[in-house]
Design a protein around this motif. Sequence first.
Motif, PDB file in Angstrom:
ATOM      1  N   MET A   1       0.820  -1.194   0.000  1.00  0.00           N
ATOM      2  CA  MET A   1       0.000   0.000   0.000  1.00  0.00           C
ATOM      3  C   MET A   1       0.867   1.263   0.000  1.00  0.00           C
ATOM      4  O   MET A   1       0.458   2.289  -0.517  1.00  0.00           O
ATOM      5  CB  MET A   1      -0.907  -0.036   1.221  1.00  0.00           C
ATOM      6  N   HIS A   2       2.074   1.176   0.596  1.00  0.00           N
ATOM      7  CA  HIS A   2       2.936   2.351   0.646  1.00  0.00           C
ATOM      8  C   HIS A   2       3.363   2.812  -0.748  1.00  0.00           C
ATOM      9  O   HIS A   2       3.501   4.002  -0.978  1.00  0.00           O
ATOM     10  CB  HIS A   2       4.141   2.115   1.563  1.00  0.00           C
ATOM     11  N   TRP A   3       3.538   1.875  -1.675  1.00  0.00           N
ATOM     12  CA  TRP A   3       3.890   2.261  -3.037  1.00  0.00           C
ATOM     13  C   TRP A   3       2.721   2.969  -3.717  1.00  0.00           C
ATOM     14  O   TRP A   3       2.927   3.922  -4.479  1.00  0.00           O
ATOM     15  CB  TRP A   3       4.330   1.049  -3.859  1.00  0.00           C
ATOM     16  N   LEU A   4       1.509   2.524  -3.452  1.00  0.00           N
ATOM     17  CA  LEU A   4       0.332   3.204  -3.999  1.00  0.00           C
ATOM     18  C   LEU A   4       0.250   4.623  -3.458  1.00  0.00           C
ATOM     19  O   LEU A   4       0.026   5.573  -4.218  1.00  0.00           O
ATOM     20  CB  LEU A   4      -0.941   2.423  -3.660  1.00  0.00           C
ATOM     21  N   HIS A   5       0.444   4.780  -2.153  1.00  0.00           N
ATOM     22  CA  HIS A   5       0.424   6.120  -1.554  1.00  0.00           C
ATOM     23  C   HIS A   5       1.504   7.011  -2.163  1.00  0.00           C
ATOM     24  O   HIS A   5       1.266   8.181  -2.462  1.00  0.00           O
ATOM     25  CB  HIS A   5       0.603   6.032  -0.039  1.00  0.00           C
ATOM     26  N   LEU A   6       2.683   6.450  -2.356  1.00  0.00           N
ATOM     27  CA  LEU A   6       3.770   7.237  -2.941  1.00  0.00           C
ATOM     28  C   LEU A   6       3.454   7.603  -4.395  1.00  0.00           C
ATOM     29  O   LEU A   6       3.707   8.736  -4.821  1.00  0.00           O
ATOM     30  CB  LEU A   6       5.092   6.477  -2.850  1.00  0.00           C
ATOM     31  N   GLY A   7       2.861   6.679  -5.129  1.00  0.00           N
ATOM     32  CA  GLY A   7       2.476   6.969  -6.520  1.00  0.00           C
ATOM     33  C   GLY A   7       1.442   8.076  -6.612  1.00  0.00           C
ATOM     34  O   GLY A   7       1.541   8.965  -7.462  1.00  0.00           O
ATOM     35  N   ILE A   8       0.458   8.041  -5.732  1.00  0.00           N
ATOM     36  CA  ILE A   8      -0.560   9.100  -5.711  1.00  0.00           C
ATOM     37  C   ILE A   8       0.086  10.428  -5.346  1.00  0.00           C
ATOM     38  O   ILE A   8      -0.213  11.472  -5.950  1.00  0.00           O
ATOM     39  CB  ILE A   8      -1.704   8.738  -4.740  1.00  0.00           C
ATOM     40  N   ALA A   9       1.003  10.404  -4.375  1.00  0.00           N
ATOM     41  CA  ALA A   9       1.711  11.625  -3.983  1.00  0.00           C
ATOM     42  C   ALA A   9       2.497  12.202  -5.155  1.00  0.00           C
ATOM     43  O   ALA A   9       2.524  13.424  -5.356  1.00  0.00           O
ATOM     44  CB  ALA A   9       2.639  11.343  -2.798  1.00  0.00           C
ATOM     45  N   VAL A  10       3.126  11.351  -5.934  1.00  0.00           N
ATOM     46  CA  VAL A  10       3.884  11.798  -7.108  1.00  0.00           C
ATOM     47  C   VAL A  10       2.953  12.455  -8.124  1.00  0.00           C
ATOM     48  O   VAL A  10       3.257  13.533  -8.659  1.00  0.00           O
ATOM     49  CB  VAL A  10       4.665  10.628  -7.743  1.00  0.00           C
ATOM     50  N   ILE A  11       1.830  11.834  -8.407  1.00  0.00           N
ATOM     51  CA  ILE A  11       0.880  12.391  -9.384  1.00  0.00           C
ATOM     52  C   ILE A  11       0.417  13.772  -8.948  1.00  0.00           C
ATOM     53  O   ILE A  11       0.374  14.718  -9.750  1.00  0.00           O
ATOM     54  CB  ILE A  11      -0.304  11.430  -9.581  1.00  0.00           C
TER      55      ILE A  11
ATOM     56  N   ALA B   1      -1.675  19.950  -0.893  1.00  0.00           N
ATOM     57  CA  ALA B   1      -2.152  19.326   0.349  1.00  0.00           C
ATOM     58  C   ALA B   1      -2.371  17.831   0.166  1.00  0.00           C
ATOM     59  O   ALA B   1      -1.994  17.022   1.026  1.00  0.00           O
ATOM     60  CB  ALA B   1      -3.442  20.001   0.809  1.00  0.00           C
ATOM     61  N   ILE B   2      -2.955  17.447  -0.959  1.00  0.00           N
ATOM     62  CA  ILE B   2      -3.204  16.026  -1.229  1.00  0.00           C
ATOM     63  C   ILE B   2      -1.881  15.277  -1.378  1.00  0.00           C
ATOM     64  O   ILE B   2      -1.707  14.184  -0.825  1.00  0.00           O
ATOM     65  CB  ILE B   2      -4.102  15.859  -2.470  1.00  0.00           C
ATOM     66  N   ALA B   3      -0.939  15.875  -2.111  1.00  0.00           N
ATOM     67  CA  ALA B   3       0.374  15.239  -2.285  1.00  0.00           C
ATOM     68  C   ALA B   3       1.058  15.030  -0.939  1.00  0.00           C
ATOM     69  O   ALA B   3       1.617  13.963  -0.671  1.00  0.00           O
ATOM     70  CB  ALA B   3       1.256  16.097  -3.199  1.00  0.00           C
ATOM     71  N   THR B   4       0.993  16.040  -0.088  1.00  0.00           N
ATOM     72  CA  THR B   4       1.627  15.944   1.228  1.00  0.00           C
ATOM     73  C   THR B   4       0.960  14.876   2.092  1.00  0.00           C
ATOM     74  O   THR B   4       1.638  14.112   2.797  1.00  0.00           O
ATOM     75  CB  THR B   4       1.589  17.307   1.933  1.00  0.00           C
ATOM     76  N   TYR B   5      -0.357  14.795   2.029  1.00  0.00           N
ATOM     77  CA  TYR B   5      -1.070  13.770   2.798  1.00  0.00           C
ATOM     78  C   TYR B   5      -0.622  12.369   2.378  1.00  0.00           C
ATOM     79  O   TYR B   5      -0.276  11.529   3.226  1.00  0.00           O
ATOM     80  CB  TYR B   5      -2.587  13.902   2.623  1.00  0.00           C
ATOM     81  N   PHE B   6      -0.617  12.109   1.069  1.00  0.00           N
ATOM     82  CA  PHE B   6      -0.246  10.770   0.615  1.00  0.00           C
ATOM     83  C   PHE B   6       1.229  10.476   0.842  1.00  0.00           C
ATOM     84  O   PHE B   6       1.604   9.338   1.131  1.00  0.00           O
ATOM     85  CB  PHE B   6      -0.668  10.548  -0.841  1.00  0.00           C
TER      86      PHE B   6
END
Length: 107
Positions: free
Chosen positions: A1-11, A40-45
Motif C-alpha cells: 500500500m505504501h507504493w500506492l500512496h507514494l504513486g498518488i503523492a507523485v501524481i 495538500a493532497i500530495a503531502t497527505y499521501f
Amino acid sequence: MHWLHLGIAVIFEITVAICADRAKGFTQPSWTVGTLASGAIATYFLSQALLTFDVGVGYAIWTSVAGVGIVIVSALFFGHRLGWRKALGIVAVIGGVVGLQLSGGAA
C-alpha cells in the motif's frame, strides 16, 4: 500500500507544478486553488507512504520521480524541449532512485 500512496503523492506533486506554473505567481485564482489543493493532497499521501519508507528515501523517491514526471509532462503537453542532456539527467535520476530502493529504504 505504501507504493500506492507514494504513486498518488507523485501524481499530485506533478499537478502542483503544472498548476503553480499556470497560477502565474498566484494571480490566477482557479490555478492557485489547484496548486494549494494538490499540494495538500500530495503531502497527505506522502505522509502515508512515510509510515513505511525511511523519510530520506521516501522523500528522495517522491521528489525525484515527480521531477522526472514534470519534465516529461511539460515536454509532451507544453512544448518544452527534451534534449539529450535532459534525457541523460532523467536516466541519472532513475538510477539514483533505483539505488536508494535497493539500499533497503522501504519494507
